[in-house]
Design an enzyme around this catalytic site. Structure first.
Site, PDB file in Angstrom:
ATOM      1  N   ASP A 106     -23.169  35.825 -20.460  1.00  0.00           N
ATOM      2  CA  ASP A 106     -21.971  35.418 -19.720  1.00  0.00           C
ATOM      3  C   ASP A 106     -21.186  36.587 -19.151  1.00  0.00           C
ATOM      4  O   ASP A 106     -20.009  36.466 -18.875  1.00  0.00           O
ATOM      5  CB  ASP A 106     -21.073  34.546 -20.604  1.00  0.00           C
ATOM      6  CG  ASP A 106     -20.821  35.170 -21.953  1.00  0.00           C
ATOM      7  OD1 ASP A 106     -21.303  36.297 -22.187  1.00  0.00           O
ATOM      8  OD2 ASP A 106     -20.153  34.533 -22.785  1.00  0.00           O
ATOM      9  N   LYS A 157     -11.894  43.543 -32.554  1.00  0.00           N
ATOM     10  CA  LYS A 157     -10.571  42.979 -32.254  1.00  0.00           C
ATOM     11  C   LYS A 157      -9.444  43.565 -33.120  1.00  0.00           C
ATOM     12  O   LYS A 157      -8.832  42.873 -33.934  1.00  0.00           O
ATOM     13  CB  LYS A 157     -10.603  41.460 -32.412  1.00  0.00           C
ATOM     14  CG  LYS A 157     -11.616  40.799 -31.467  1.00  0.00           C
ATOM     15  CD  LYS A 157     -11.400  39.308 -31.353  1.00  0.00           C
ATOM     16  CE  LYS A 157     -12.300  38.681 -30.312  1.00  0.00           C
ATOM     17  NZ  LYS A 157     -13.679  38.431 -30.698  1.00  0.00           N
ATOM     18  N   ASP A 217     -16.108  38.957 -18.437  1.00  0.00           N
ATOM     19  CA  ASP A 217     -16.751  37.975 -19.308  1.00  0.00           C
ATOM     20  C   ASP A 217     -16.315  36.606 -18.802  1.00  0.00           C
ATOM     21  O   ASP A 217     -15.124  36.312 -18.746  1.00  0.00           O
ATOM     22  CB  ASP A 217     -16.263  38.256 -20.736  1.00  0.00           C
ATOM     23  CG  ASP A 217     -16.570  37.141 -21.702  1.00  0.00           C
ATOM     24  OD1 ASP A 217     -17.017  36.061 -21.279  1.00  0.00           O
ATOM     25  OD2 ASP A 217     -16.340  37.345 -22.905  1.00  0.00           O
TER      26      ASP A 217
HETATM   27  P1  GTP Z   1     -17.722  30.226 -26.771  1.00  0.00           P
HETATM   28  O1  GTP Z   1     -18.111  29.058 -27.605  1.00  0.00           O
HETATM   29  O2  GTP Z   1     -16.776  29.837 -25.678  1.00  0.00           O
HETATM   30  O3  GTP Z   1     -17.239  31.402 -27.576  1.00  0.00           O
HETATM   31  O4  GTP Z   1     -19.021  30.754 -25.953  1.00  0.00           O
HETATM   32  P2  GTP Z   1     -20.468  31.148 -26.519  1.00  0.00           P
HETATM   33  O5  GTP Z   1     -20.964  30.074 -27.406  1.00  0.00           O
HETATM   34  O6  GTP Z   1     -21.328  31.439 -25.331  1.00  0.00           O
HETATM   35  O7  GTP Z   1     -20.248  32.441 -27.386  1.00  0.00           O
HETATM   36  P3  GTP Z   1     -20.078  33.957 -26.949  1.00  0.00           P
HETATM   37  O8  GTP Z   1     -19.345  33.997 -25.644  1.00  0.00           O
HETATM   38  O9  GTP Z   1     -19.527  34.718 -28.069  1.00  0.00           O
HETATM   39  O10 GTP Z   1     -21.600  34.405 -26.750  1.00  0.00           O
HETATM   40  C1  GTP Z   1     -21.987  35.595 -26.103  1.00  0.00           C
HETATM   41  C2  GTP Z   1     -23.390  35.389 -25.556  1.00  0.00           C
HETATM   42  O11 GTP Z   1     -24.318  35.166 -26.610  1.00  0.00           O
HETATM   43  C3  GTP Z   1     -23.504  34.175 -24.645  1.00  0.00           C
HETATM   44  O12 GTP Z   1     -24.381  34.530 -23.608  1.00  0.00           O
HETATM   45  C4  GTP Z   1     -24.086  33.109 -25.534  1.00  0.00           C
HETATM   46  O13 GTP Z   1     -24.902  32.204 -24.788  1.00  0.00           O
HETATM   47  C5  GTP Z   1     -24.936  33.903 -26.481  1.00  0.00           C
HETATM   48  N1  GTP Z   1     -24.998  33.320 -27.826  1.00  0.00           N
HETATM   49  C6  GTP Z   1     -23.967  33.172 -28.697  1.00  0.00           C
HETATM   50  N2  GTP Z   1     -24.415  32.651 -29.852  1.00  0.00           N
HETATM   51  C7  GTP Z   1     -25.749  32.469 -29.702  1.00  0.00           C
HETATM   52  C8  GTP Z   1     -26.758  31.957 -30.571  1.00  0.00           C
HETATM   53  O14 GTP Z   1     -26.531  31.556 -31.699  1.00  0.00           O
HETATM   54  N3  GTP Z   1     -28.036  31.917 -30.077  1.00  0.00           N
HETATM   55  C9  GTP Z   1     -28.332  32.363 -28.808  1.00  0.00           C
HETATM   56  N4  GTP Z   1     -29.601  32.284 -28.402  1.00  0.00           N
HETATM   57  N5  GTP Z   1     -27.392  32.839 -27.974  1.00  0.00           N
HETATM   58  C10 GTP Z   1     -26.111  32.906 -28.420  1.00  0.00           C
END
Ligand code: GTP
Length: 357
Positions: A106, A157, A217
């Site tokens: 993202d 953070k 982001d």
């Molecule tokens: P929020 O729920 O809004 O925090 O978004 P998010 O679920 O995408 O979490 P975050 O922004 O912290 O994740 C950063 C990146 O890692 C994003 O591209 C997510 O798709 C990816 N990501 C987060 N958790 C996982 C996971 O458990 N498995 C995989 N494959 N990707 C993950």
């Protein structure tokens, strides 16, 4: 060189948009965000991409298939339960043959991946982490390093005022395969909170690759709108889809910068712009006003409706005379009644995901 793009998150902060579209498929100037990331990888000579997915993976696999349309090989590994940012990397271990990039799915950035490869080649160690400088590091993972770039500390953070640095983890890593041996299998592991600190604790070296690139982001609606403003004004360069037009000069009622998808219709008495993206097939009625907003495909805006600084997902309809207050997010297939007033900052959408698999 291979790349893992993490695309398994639920994107909770972007709800209700992510109830109908997984975050990697959310359109950025009318192209799924992941397509823009893959384009960047392609430009850096990377053809072998692994996508650890889990949330609505069907939308991703259907669009990209085996990657051949993009001249790439895409391997999907679907997680039954989310494994976290390092757990997801460990889970694709069998597909990794050498050094590899890991990209948060993202992050929109102008980072030059080829330059980062050169940097890692010069510095050595188990990996290089892309860092950027931000005004308010308290919302991010701070990364402290010495004069040679060697990372000495991670501070997640920190409270405002106690930040050890303004350099933060920007979500792109170039890692040696040996890193995989340091991630425990079969459970949720965070790369930033667990794996990287552990590497340092065990005496391995990681290097900071700090750049002044464009970086944002996209995880929050306000950042999503900001990213669009930055692309429309040229602060973040991007490529247009051939079927679309950036309306530079401005026509009747169009206030540039505005970007229009294919087949958009705008009544000459409407005002569209500045900083507006309309998805394919959007229809804007008489005397309607759309400014600072992103409308996905097939959105219908009734006569005299006003949309200000908001996001409207696919096929939703804004009734005649309705007003959408700044900072609102309208999910897929919603119907906003004629004449209604949607308070600034509202989120309107279904209570749960509407697309499965
Ligand atoms: P929020 O729920 O809004 O925090 O978004 P998010 O679920 O995408 O979490 P975050 O922004 O912290 O994740 C950063 C990146 O890692 C994003 O591209 C997510 O798709 C990816 N990501 C987060 N958790 C996982 C996971 O458990 N498995 C995989 N494959 N990707 C993950």
């Amino acid at each position: 060189m291979q790349a893992i793009v993490l695309v398994g998150g639920e994107g909770t902060r972007l709800r209700p948009l992510t109830y109908g579209t997984p975050k990697p498929m959310v359109p950025i100037v009318n192209v799924p965000f992941l397509a823009r990331t893959l384009e960047r990888l392609y430009e850096a000579g990377i053809r072998d991409v692994i996508l650890p997915a889990g949330y609505m993976p069907g939308a991703i696999t259907e669009y990209f298939g085996d990657g051949s349309r993009l001249g790439m090989k895409i391997t999907y590994v679907i997680e039954e339960v989310p494994l976290g940012t390092a757990g997801a990397v460990k889970n694709v271990e069998e597909h990794i043959t050498g050094p590899f990039f890991v990209l948060n799915g993202d992050v929109l950035t102008s980072l030059d991946l080829t330059a980062m490869m050169r940097y890692h080649g010069e510095k050595g160690g188990l990996g290089a982490l892309h860092l950027i400088k931000v005004d308010d590091p308290s919302a991010f993972g701070c990364v402290v390093h010495d004069a040679a770039g060697r990372i000495t500390r991670f501070v997640e953070k920190p409270p405002k005022g106690s930040e050890p640095t303004d350099e933060v983890n920007a979500g792109t890593y170039l890692l040696e395969r040996a890193v995989l041996d340091l991630i425990p299998p079969g459970r949720n592991v965070s790369i930033e909170r667990e794996t990287f600190p552990r590497l340092l604790a065990e005496g391995y070296s990681l290097y900071a690759y700090t750049t002044a690139d464009y970086w944002i982001d996209l995880g929050r609606p306000e950042h999503y709108l900001q990213a669009h403003r930055d692309m429309l004004t040229g602060a973040m360069p991007f490529r247009l889809d051939a079927s679309e037009s950036a309306v530079a000069a401005g026509g009747a009622g169009i206030v540039p910068p505005v970007h229009l998808g294919a087949g958009v219709s705008i009544d000459p008495s409407a005002t569209v712009g500045p900083h507006v993206v309309l998805g394919p097939g959007c229809r804007i009625g008489r005397n309607a006003v759309v400014k600072g907003s992103v409308l996905w495909e097939g959105v219908i805006v009734g006569d005299g409706a006003v949309i200000d600084q908001s996001i409207v997902a696919s096929r939703s309809s804004i009734g005649a005379g309705a007003s959408i207050g700044a900072g609102s997010v309208i999910g897929h297939d919603m119907v906003i009644a004629p004449g209604s007033f949607v308070e600034p900052g509202s989120r309107r959408g279904p209570a749960a995901p509407v697309v499965s698999g």
